[in-house]
Structures are given as C-alpha cells and as structure tokens.
Design an enzyme around this catalytic site. Structure first.
Site, PDB file in Angstrom:
ATOM      1  N   LYS A  41       0.839  -1.209   0.000  1.00  0.00           N
ATOM      2  CA  LYS A  41       0.000   0.000   0.000  1.00  0.00           C
ATOM      3  C   LYS A  41       0.874   1.260   0.000  1.00  0.00           C
ATOM      4  CE  LYS A  41      -0.158   0.009   5.070  1.00  0.00           C
ATOM      5  NZ  LYS A  41      -0.978  -0.307   6.262  1.00  0.00           N
ATOM      6  N   ARG A 139     -10.240   0.279  14.855  1.00  0.00           N
ATOM      7  CA  ARG A 139     -10.159   0.854  13.519  1.00  0.00           C
ATOM      8  C   ARG A 139     -11.175   0.080  12.681  1.00  0.00           C
ATOM      9  NH1 ARG A 139      -3.981   1.383  11.311  1.00  0.00           N
ATOM     10  NH2 ARG A 139      -4.758  -0.256   9.949  1.00  0.00           N
ATOM     11  N   TYR A 271      14.963  31.056   6.766  1.00  0.00           N
ATOM     12  CA  TYR A 271      13.884  31.856   7.352  1.00  0.00           C
ATOM     13  C   TYR A 271      13.995  31.952   8.869  1.00  0.00           C
ATOM     14  CZ  TYR A 271      11.289  31.447   2.915  1.00  0.00           C
ATOM     15  OH  TYR A 271      10.880  31.516   1.610  1.00  0.00           O
ATOM     16  N   MET A 319      10.308  25.329   1.614  1.00  0.00           N
ATOM     17  CA  MET A 319       9.467  24.545   0.715  1.00  0.00           C
ATOM     18  C   MET A 319      10.297  23.749  -0.303  1.00  0.00           C
ATOM     19  SD  MET A 319       6.395  25.829  -1.778  1.00  0.00           S
ATOM     20  CE  MET A 319       5.534  26.687  -0.474  1.00  0.00           C
TER      21      MET A 319
END
Ligand SMILES: *Cc1c(COP(=O)(O)O)cnc(C)c1O
Length: 383
Positions: A41, A139, A271, A319
């Site tokens: 998966k 779940r 940053y 980013m």
C-alpha cells in the site's frame, strides 16, 4: 565540479534497491516458514507500487495486500496476477470492479457485505471475502458485539454461493512493544472470533493477524500467513537495527548541492535566522524541501551526509530547499548529499531521521516524493 558529479548528474532522487526488497521478503518468509502477504500500500511505502510488488513476488511473497481498491486495480492494470487483498472500503465502493479484477475484499460490517453482494449480482462472480474482526484497535473490523451477526450473514451468502469467506483477520495494536498486555488480549479475542466463525460453517477461511513487528517478534500471531509491510523495505518495525533481523533498507534519498559559498561569522541562515554561523564557514544549499517530503521539523535537527561527515541541517527547512553548514570542508555544486539510506556509507538511516524529528520511519518513507525522481537499482522483479 568533480569528475564523479559530472558523470552522475542529478538534482534530487530516491534510489530504490529492488534486490534488497526481494531479499527482505525471502528472509521474513523463511523466518515464519509459511505463506506471506506482502503489503505494498501507499505506493509501496514510497518505493513505487508496481516495482515493489514485482520485487516482493520475486522474493517469494505469496499474496499482496493494499489498503484501497484503487491500489489493487493499479496492480492489476500493470499485469500483476498474484492473489491480492484490498481492505479499506467506504460506502459506494465499486465492488463490481474489484470482482472483475479478481481482487479479494475485506468486510467489517453488514452494510458492506450487502454492497459486496450487489457487486456479485452485477458481475455474476463469486466474491472472495476476508471478514475482519476488531480485536481492540478500534479501527476497521466488526466489534465482538457485531461479529455474530456479520458471521451469520456471511455464512448465508457463502451457502448461497455468492461469496467465499477465505480469510478471518484482524490487526495488531502494539506489536512493536512485544510484551505489551494488549497482545495476549487481542490474540484471545481473535481466537474466539475465529472459533465462532468456524462454528458457523466458515471452515475454509485462513487466519491472519501479524504485521511486521509481529512477524519479527510474535510467533503466536503468525497463524496461516503473515502480513508484513514496513519490514519488506528493510526498516525495523521495532525501531532498532534492521540488520539484527537480516533486513536491509531499500531506500536511499539524495540530492546534489545547488550552490556553495563562504560566509562570515554571524551570518543568519534560512527563514527566521534560527541558525547563525559561529565562525567564517561554507554553506551548501540543498534543493529539496518540505514540498518534497523533507519534514519542516528537520530544521536544526536531522542529520545528512555531506562532504564526508554527518551534519545537521542548518536553520529551517523551506518549501524547496535547505542549507548545510559544512565548516571548512570542501564542497562544490553538484556534490552528493544523502538524507538517509542503509547507513553503510556513513549516511544517516530513516530511523535516525525518525528519532530526530520525532516521528516513525513509516511516515518519512511514505511521504518523500514531490519533485524527487525515483531510480531503481537491482534486478528483482524487473521487467
Ligand atoms: C499497513 C498494514 C499492515 C502492514 O503493517 P506494517 O507495520 O508495515 O508491517 C498490515 N495490515 C494492515 C491492516 C495494515 O493496515
């Protein structure tokens, strides 16, 4: 630029070792000495759905498992014919498509069984069904209160020739803590659920419970076959050294330095200037960032291999890029930076990254992507 970087030009790539995936599969299968359903998966845990599936099959996997139907259909579209279970279905699932593609489905509720029967009537095909019991994870799966009715409905559908119940299954809560009391409790609930189903006539169904951690650590959960995922890709579900279990990480994540420069002491980096150089030093710019799956939390925390040593990312991950402070080491544009890999070239491992950014390696390998290219090495399952 050095000769090696000229020969080996790349910006950012995930290198996947198919032979490692096949060998890990073989190691696990040999360990349990019974069939193995390989979980592929989430794009093969970030290693590529179809190549990972071919590699596990080359390594001896008997069946494949995926979460959602789209993943199963993609495997069939790629020509993979191995038995294949998809287990996470909401209302409105196209069971007719699943049956037509010979995909086994999991059922956790009466209403879902009704939808499967709709697919059976639409296609004229018998559904191969795994009934899921909720043994405590809360779940998917029917609770112990719901189980008898689900079993009875499934037994009626099987008697009518509409479905074959080929699996009875559940999922572990905390197999990565192999002495946790939840394990014995789950095994007890599971065995009770299985006994009830068999008593209701579902006698051909095989039992499966073990994820990777249980495949490694809990033989009493192996039953008729095991269902590992992350360990196939060479990551230790118990958070230790995969080599201790004969496993080798299949993924290497690397990027090429985009720019290098000398800067004076006191230079703020990235940053917010959360990193400031202590002395005159060399900064290297690495052209991958959080949009590519490098967690922002890795800033000032996670290690990478660059210019011959492991170095912590300097300042915030942006980013598209992050910065390294390599001191007086020689670094040039084009030089390789390894984020994580098997660890045997001195690079960090995904486990080291997970520890550094307070997550699990599962999350790191499944989220790496974005603008990384993917390259396969090794021949297992290659076509
Ligand atoms: C993901 C998953 C697995 C595999 O888990 P690993 O911890 O990666 O081995 C097995 N079964 C189910 C139901 C899953 O969701």
């Amino acid at each position: 630029m050095t000769a090696s970087t000229v020969r080996d030009r790349f910006r950012a790539e995930v290198v996947v070792d198919l032979d490692a995936i096949a060998a890990n599969t073989a190691v696990l299968r040999e360990r349990v000495a019974r069939p193995l359903m390989a979980v592929v998966k989430a794009d093969g845990y970030g290693h590529g759905l179809v190549p990972a599936a071919r590699a596990v099959l080359a390594g001896g996997a008997d069946f494949l498992g995926v979460a959602v139907l789209e993943e199963a259909l993609a495997l069939r579209a790629a020509g993979i014919t191995a038995p294949l279970l998809a287990w996470l279905h909401g209302p409105g699932t196209d069971y007719a498509a699943a049956l037509t593609a010979d995909v086994e489905v999991s059922v956790s509720a009466d209403w879902a069984l009704e939808e499967v029967l709709g697919g059976v009537r639409a296609t004229g095909r018998t559904a191969r069904v795994h009934l899921k019991a909720d043994t405590g994870l809360s779940r998917a799966g029917a609770t112990p209160a719901e189980w008898p009715d689900l079993v009875a409905a499934a037994a009626r559908a099987q008697a009518d020739g509409e479905i074959e119940v080929i699996g009875l299954w559940s999922h572990m809560i905390y197999a990565d803590a192999p002495t946790h009391p939840s394990i014995a409790a789950q095994v007890a609930v599971f065995e009770e659920a299985a006994a009830l189903a068999r008593g209701a006539g579902l006698t051909d169904a095989r039992l499966h419970l073990a994820n990777s951690a249980a495949t490694i650590a809990l033989p009493n959960t192996w039953y008729d076959f095991v269902r590992p995922g992350v360990a196939l890709y060479g990551l230790d579900p118990l958070g230790g050294d995969p080599a201790a279990h004969g496993l080798r990480p299949a993924m290497t994540v690397r990027a090429a330095v985009a720019l290098a420069k000398r800067v004076p002491a006191g230079s703020g980096v990235s940053y917010g200037h959360t990193y400031v150089t202590e002395r005159e030093t060399t900064l290297a710019l690495v052209p991958v960032g959080y949009a590519d799956g490098v967690p922002r939390a890795a800033g000032n925390r996670a290690p990478v291999l660059a210019a011959g040593a492991q170095r912590t990312i300097a300042g915030r991950v942006c980013m598209d890029q992050f910065v390294l402070d390599v001191g007086d080491a020689a670094v040039e544009p084009g030089d390789e930076v390894v984020l994580w890999g098997p660890g045997d070239r001195g690079e960090p491992t995904a486990q080291q990254w997970a520890d550094a950014v307070d997550t699990i390696h599962y999350e790191l390998v499944t989220r790496i992507g974005g603008r990384f290219s993917r390259r396969y090495v090794g021949s297992a399952g290659a076509v």
